[in-house]
Design a protein around this motif. Sequence first.
Motif, PDB file in Angstrom:
ATOM      1  N   THR A  17       0.834  -1.205   0.000  1.00  0.00           N
ATOM      2  CA  THR A  17       0.000   0.000   0.000  1.00  0.00           C
ATOM      3  C   THR A  17       0.868   1.254   0.000  1.00  0.00           C
ATOM      4  O   THR A  17       0.628   2.202  -0.757  1.00  0.00           O
ATOM      5  CB  THR A  17      -0.928   0.020   1.230  1.00  0.00           C
ATOM      6  OG1 THR A  17      -1.774  -1.134   1.192  1.00  0.00           O
ATOM      7  CG2 THR A  17      -1.804   1.264   1.234  1.00  0.00           C
ATOM      8  N   ASP A  18       1.900   1.260   0.834  1.00  0.00           N
ATOM      9  CA  ASP A  18       2.785   2.420   0.912  1.00  0.00           C
ATOM     10  C   ASP A  18       3.556   2.624  -0.394  1.00  0.00           C
ATOM     11  O   ASP A  18       3.786   3.754  -0.822  1.00  0.00           O
ATOM     12  CB  ASP A  18       3.774   2.229   2.068  1.00  0.00           C
ATOM     13  CG  ASP A  18       4.471   3.515   2.440  1.00  0.00           C
ATOM     14  OD1 ASP A  18       3.779   4.475   2.800  1.00  0.00           O
ATOM     15  OD2 ASP A  18       5.705   3.564   2.370  1.00  0.00           O
ATOM     16  N   LEU A  21       0.929   3.991  -3.055  1.00  0.00           N
ATOM     17  CA  LEU A  21       0.006   5.045  -2.624  1.00  0.00           C
ATOM     18  C   LEU A  21       0.206   6.373  -3.343  1.00  0.00           C
ATOM     19  O   LEU A  21      -0.765   7.087  -3.626  1.00  0.00           O
ATOM     20  CB  LEU A  21       0.145   5.246  -1.109  1.00  0.00           C
ATOM     21  CG  LEU A  21      -0.755   6.317  -0.483  1.00  0.00           C
ATOM     22  CD1 LEU A  21      -2.230   5.929  -0.635  1.00  0.00           C
ATOM     23  CD2 LEU A  21      -0.409   6.491   0.998  1.00  0.00           C
ATOM     24  N   SER A 139      -3.148  -5.160  -1.661  1.00  0.00           N
ATOM     25  CA  SER A 139      -2.818  -3.762  -1.355  1.00  0.00           C
ATOM     26  C   SER A 139      -3.206  -2.849  -2.509  1.00  0.00           C
ATOM     27  O   SER A 139      -3.610  -1.702  -2.301  1.00  0.00           O
ATOM     28  CB  SER A 139      -1.331  -3.620  -1.041  1.00  0.00           C
ATOM     29  OG  SER A 139      -0.529  -3.777  -2.201  1.00  0.00           O
ATOM     30  N   GLN A 140      -3.071  -3.342  -3.733  1.00  0.00           N
ATOM     31  CA  GLN A 140      -3.505  -2.561  -4.893  1.00  0.00           C
ATOM     32  C   GLN A 140      -5.020  -2.535  -4.990  1.00  0.00           C
ATOM     33  O   GLN A 140      -5.619  -1.512  -5.321  1.00  0.00           O
ATOM     34  CB  GLN A 140      -2.918  -3.134  -6.178  1.00  0.00           C
ATOM     35  CG  GLN A 140      -1.443  -2.861  -6.359  1.00  0.00           C
ATOM     36  CD  GLN A 140      -0.943  -3.373  -7.689  1.00  0.00           C
ATOM     37  OE1 GLN A 140      -1.219  -4.494  -8.090  1.00  0.00           O
ATOM     38  NE2 GLN A 140      -0.207  -2.551  -8.396  1.00  0.00           N
ATOM     39  N   GLY A 143      -5.939  -1.504  -0.497  1.00  0.00           N
ATOM     40  CA  GLY A 143      -5.142  -0.551   0.265  1.00  0.00           C
ATOM     41  C   GLY A 143      -5.027   0.804  -0.391  1.00  0.00           C
ATOM     42  O   GLY A 143      -5.253   1.853   0.237  1.00  0.00           O
ATOM     43  N   VAL A 144      -4.657   0.823  -1.678  1.00  0.00           N
ATOM     44  CA  VAL A 144      -4.484   2.102  -2.367  1.00  0.00           C
ATOM     45  C   VAL A 144      -5.803   2.850  -2.522  1.00  0.00           C
ATOM     46  O   VAL A 144      -5.868   4.059  -2.269  1.00  0.00           O
ATOM     47  CB  VAL A 144      -3.796   1.888  -3.731  1.00  0.00           C
ATOM     48  CG1 VAL A 144      -3.697   3.201  -4.493  1.00  0.00           C
ATOM     49  CG2 VAL A 144      -2.398   1.303  -3.518  1.00  0.00           C
ATOM     50  N   ILE A 162      -1.072   4.225   7.727  1.00  0.00           N
ATOM     51  CA  ILE A 162      -0.150   3.132   7.422  1.00  0.00           C
ATOM     52  C   ILE A 162       0.932   3.031   8.490  1.00  0.00           C
ATOM     53  O   ILE A 162       1.292   1.932   8.943  1.00  0.00           O
ATOM     54  CB  ILE A 162       0.490   3.334   6.033  1.00  0.00           C
ATOM     55  CG1 ILE A 162      -0.572   3.214   4.935  1.00  0.00           C
ATOM     56  CG2 ILE A 162       1.604   2.312   5.793  1.00  0.00           C
ATOM     57  CD1 ILE A 162      -0.072   3.627   3.560  1.00  0.00           C
TER      58      ILE A 162
END
Length: 396
Positions: A17-18, A21, A139-140, A143-144, A162
């Motif tokens: 995610t980080d 982002l 995460s894609q 999360g994003v 995060i």
Amino acid sequence: MNKLIVLFFLIMFVIGTDTFLISPLIPTLQTAFGVPTGIAGWMIGAYTLGSAVFALIAGPLSDGWDRKKVLLSGLVCFAISTCLCGFASSFWTMCLFRFLAGVSAAFTAPQVWASIPTLFPPAKIGKALGVAYAGLAVSQALGVPIGSMLAVGRWSLPFWTIGLFSLLLAAAACFVLPTMKPLEQPAAKPSLFKRYVPLLTSGKARGTYLAYFFVHLGSSAAFAFLGKWMTDRFHLSVDETGYVILFLGLGNVLGSLCSPYVLKALSQLQTMTIGMLVVIAAYMALPYVSSVLAVKAVYFLIFAVLGVLFPLMVGLLNSLNPTIRGTISSLATSTMNAATTFGAWSAGIVYSLFHGYTAVGLFAGISLACSLLVFIRSGALAKPQKHADPTPGRAT
């Protein structure tokens, strides 16, 4: 064992995610910091540059240290540096904090891949690696977009969220993870970079890593300025761009789930060739689509195919030399992040010089074509193996 699987999934989820982002936040951060398009990609590149450089050091070091301590230290530093991103007051302070987050990730993510074969019995290693890799894909997908929605209120919120969640994961890891000291303690420790000699002296290994670099170069360049293009072309807000990225993640999850079945039906060479040609055509056609719905469909297709191909690629990397797992993982991480750094930088220049996404799509297509050619010429695909281990994550 279930606690470990969940922990590794969540660690890869926050790191993924980080990593991704910044893309939907680029238009917002450009406005906040007064940054021209030509250098805006460095807010992505600073993170991946830190990860690329320090992964080369982290891998050999972690092969001789307690992996639990390395992972915990990296995760705590990752949490702090990501929180600091939310306090950035200028473009350069943001780049600095992103660089530090990337350095921290370089000491964290490879420990996940290298720890799983140590902590799990052979029958469960494949499942554990697959779940950890799914953390990146999810995460894609989730999360994003969630980060994009949080950024509507304040752009700092995703970074603080995060960071705080990563601190909680570090606390959980402290209790859940066992000590993982190296199996051997030689009297004279080998030179840090001597561990890379078997990879650097192998033509097959060099070719495989170069091909891996090219595929990440193209896909990262296209992804880095997706948010900028969606804003310029379709006038989407940051949260609306997040919904588009949701389809990328869903495609990646679907592809990774289908990958073992595709590799059973087709040879490695057939899978790589067909998949790459489809993605090349899609990237080059993407700038000409006329609606947001079509963009979602094309990117879903691209990432579904890449979701099939990436497990194959990391399987090829993993087969190069199973005796130096940490070093292979870190060199692959470094290669990926070096490609992402150069891709984000190149995409900013190309987008600015040619006033749009068409040249970026062409750049991505050429990069993937180079990747396919190098994969074939390296000999990595010379012997089709329908039953090769397609499990992702062993070399990333």
